[in-house]
Design a protein around this motif. Structure first.
Motif, PDB file in Angstrom:
ATOM      1  N   ASN A 184       0.830  -1.206   0.000  1.00  0.00           N
ATOM      2  CA  ASN A 184       0.000   0.000   0.000  1.00  0.00           C
ATOM      3  C   ASN A 184       0.866   1.258   0.000  1.00  0.00           C
ATOM      4  O   ASN A 184       0.606   2.193  -0.755  1.00  0.00           O
ATOM      5  N   LEU A 185       1.888   1.280   0.845  1.00  0.00           N
ATOM      6  CA  LEU A 185       2.804   2.420   0.883  1.00  0.00           C
ATOM      7  C   LEU A 185       3.462   2.607  -0.477  1.00  0.00           C
ATOM      8  O   LEU A 185       3.505   3.720  -1.012  1.00  0.00           O
ATOM      9  N   GLY A 186       3.968   1.533  -1.046  1.00  0.00           N
ATOM     10  CA  GLY A 186       4.674   1.617  -2.320  1.00  0.00           C
ATOM     11  C   GLY A 186       3.803   2.120  -3.453  1.00  0.00           C
ATOM     12  O   GLY A 186       4.224   2.984  -4.224  1.00  0.00           O
ATOM     13  N   PHE A 187       2.593   1.607  -3.568  1.00  0.00           N
ATOM     14  CA  PHE A 187       1.730   2.008  -4.670  1.00  0.00           C
ATOM     15  C   PHE A 187       1.013   3.330  -4.415  1.00  0.00           C
ATOM     16  O   PHE A 187       0.962   4.192  -5.286  1.00  0.00           O
ATOM     17  N   GLN A 188       0.465   3.508  -3.214  1.00  0.00           N
ATOM     18  CA  GLN A 188      -0.369   4.674  -2.959  1.00  0.00           C
ATOM     19  C   GLN A 188       0.423   5.938  -2.677  1.00  0.00           C
ATOM     20  O   GLN A 188       0.089   7.004  -3.187  1.00  0.00           O
ATOM     21  N   GLN A 189       1.449   5.852  -1.846  1.00  0.00           N
ATOM     22  CA  GLN A 189       2.178   7.060  -1.462  1.00  0.00           C
ATOM     23  C   GLN A 189       3.425   7.298  -2.295  1.00  0.00           C
ATOM     24  O   GLN A 189       3.741   8.433  -2.617  1.00  0.00           O
ATOM     25  N   LEU A 190       4.152   6.228  -2.611  1.00  0.00           N
ATOM     26  CA  LEU A 190       5.413   6.395  -3.330  1.00  0.00           C
ATOM     27  C   LEU A 190       5.243   6.286  -4.837  1.00  0.00           C
ATOM     28  O   LEU A 190       6.166   6.558  -5.580  1.00  0.00           O
ATOM     29  N   ARG A 191       4.057   5.885  -5.273  1.00  0.00           N
ATOM     30  CA  ARG A 191       3.700   5.821  -6.687  1.00  0.00           C
ATOM     31  C   ARG A 191       4.570   4.872  -7.514  1.00  0.00           C
ATOM     32  O   ARG A 191       4.833   5.122  -8.686  1.00  0.00           O
ATOM     33  N   PHE A 192       5.013   3.783  -6.879  1.00  0.00           N
ATOM     34  CA  PHE A 192       5.733   2.775  -7.647  1.00  0.00           C
ATOM     35  C   PHE A 192       4.769   2.128  -8.630  1.00  0.00           C
ATOM     36  O   PHE A 192       3.572   2.028  -8.379  1.00  0.00           O
ATOM     37  N   ARG A 193       5.298   1.683  -9.753  1.00  0.00           N
ATOM     38  CA  ARG A 193       4.495   1.009 -10.770  1.00  0.00           C
ATOM     39  C   ARG A 193       4.725  -0.499 -10.759  1.00  0.00           C
ATOM     40  O   ARG A 193       4.002  -1.239 -11.396  1.00  0.00           O
ATOM     41  N   ARG A 194       5.777  -0.915 -10.056  1.00  0.00           N
ATOM     42  CA  ARG A 194       6.112  -2.339  -9.966  1.00  0.00           C
ATOM     43  C   ARG A 194       6.758  -2.600  -8.609  1.00  0.00           C
ATOM     44  O   ARG A 194       7.623  -1.837  -8.172  1.00  0.00           O
ATOM     45  N   ILE A 195       6.316  -3.673  -7.949  1.00  0.00           N
ATOM     46  CA  ILE A 195       6.943  -4.122  -6.714  1.00  0.00           C
ATOM     47  C   ILE A 195       7.254  -5.603  -6.894  1.00  0.00           C
ATOM     48  O   ILE A 195       6.390  -6.377  -7.312  1.00  0.00           O
ATOM     49  N   GLY A 196       8.490  -5.977  -6.603  1.00  0.00           N
ATOM     50  CA  GLY A 196       8.915  -7.346  -6.797  1.00  0.00           C
ATOM     51  C   GLY A 196       9.294  -8.027  -5.495  1.00  0.00           C
ATOM     52  O   GLY A 196       9.580  -7.372  -4.489  1.00  0.00           O
ATOM     53  N   ILE A 197       9.276  -9.333  -5.537  1.00  0.00           N
ATOM     54  CA  ILE A 197       9.805 -10.172  -4.456  1.00  0.00           C
ATOM     55  C   ILE A 197      10.675 -11.219  -5.128  1.00  0.00           C
ATOM     56  O   ILE A 197      10.231 -11.886  -6.066  1.00  0.00           O
ATOM     57  N   ARG A 198      11.919 -11.332  -4.663  1.00  0.00           N
ATOM     58  CA  ARG A 198      12.855 -12.354  -5.144  1.00  0.00           C
ATOM     59  C   ARG A 198      13.145 -13.292  -3.978  1.00  0.00           C
ATOM     60  O   ARG A 198      13.418 -12.832  -2.877  1.00  0.00           O
ATOM     61  N   CYS A 199      13.094 -14.583  -4.230  1.00  0.00           N
ATOM     62  CA  CYS A 199      13.417 -15.539  -3.175  1.00  0.00           C
ATOM     63  C   CYS A 199      13.875 -16.851  -3.799  1.00  0.00           C
ATOM     64  O   CYS A 199      13.574 -17.133  -4.971  1.00  0.00           O
ATOM     65  N   GLU A 200      14.587 -17.629  -3.005  1.00  0.00           N
ATOM     66  CA  GLU A 200      14.994 -18.943  -3.479  1.00  0.00           C
ATOM     67  C   GLU A 200      13.750 -19.780  -3.770  1.00  0.00           C
ATOM     68  O   GLU A 200      12.749 -19.691  -3.052  1.00  0.00           O
ATOM     69  N   SER A 201      13.849 -20.607  -4.790  1.00  0.00           N
ATOM     70  CA  SER A 201      12.696 -21.433  -5.179  1.00  0.00           C
ATOM     71  C   SER A 201      12.269 -22.386  -4.070  1.00  0.00           C
ATOM     72  O   SER A 201      11.097 -22.759  -3.991  1.00  0.00           O
TER      73      SER A 201
END
Length: 187
Positions: A128-145
């Motif tokens: 919510n912070l990333g999209f609504q306030q910071l206006r990011f267009r993409r948020i990712g998560i990287r993790c080991e399979s």
């Protein structure tokens, strides 16, 4: 607007949790205890925690995180239970690229609080912070399979698995090649 001028909240709140920037002297003590108590799980996934850092090293990590927060390079939050004030873990928006307007989310939890939905709740708030306030267009998560807990959080929150990069990184202990799952959610 230049990122350094963005107003980013130092504290966030959910139904059961509050997340705050690591800016209080002494935060290293409580985080150190959680690392110590959770080291067997943390060392599987995080190269940073192959050994237990000292309280002083933990405090330095947190103070550097606060500097990065102020510089708008990453936003790490410490997660606490609202009712008990117990430290739950950390979650952050990092790998920020302001030109592309994207970031990644990283997190770890004190083992005693695993399986209760706390991290899913905290990550949802960071989305919510990333999209609504910071206006990011993409948020990712990287993790080991093989990190099924981390993958589960991404999937519960609607992230799409974009692919698995085979032999893309070393395991946290550096002993073998590992596959990395790339998840994202876009706005």
């Amino acid at each position: 607007m230049k990122p350094i001028l963005l107003d980013v909240p130092l504290q966030l709140e959910t139904d059961r949790l509050f997340l705050r920037a690591p800016l209080q002297a002494g935060d290293g003590d409580v985080v150190y205890e959680a690392i110590r108590d959770s080291i067997n799980e943390l060392k599987q996934w995080l190269s940073l925690f192959q050994t237990i850092p000292t309280v002083e090293e933990t405090e330095i990590i947190l103070r550097n995180a606060h500097i990065d927060f102020l510089k708008r390079e990453s936003f790490r939050y410490l997660i606490f239970h609202k009712d008990t004030n117990e430290f739950i873990g950390t979650a952050s928006l990092h790998a920020i690229n302001w030109k592309v307007s994207k970031c990644e989310i990283g997190y770890w939890i004190n083992t005693q609080f695993s399986g209760k939905g706390y991290m899913t709740e905290a990550v949802r708030e960071l989305i919510n912070l990333g999209f609504q306030q910071l206006r990011f267009r993409r948020i990712g998560i990287r993790c080991e399979s093989t990190n099924l807990s981390s993958r589960s959080i991404a999937e519960k929150l609607g992230f799409k698995l974009e692919g698995t990069l085979r032999n893309d990184d070393l395991s946290a202990d550096g002993s073998k090649l590992t596959d990395i799952c790339i998840y994202s959610i876009i706005m």
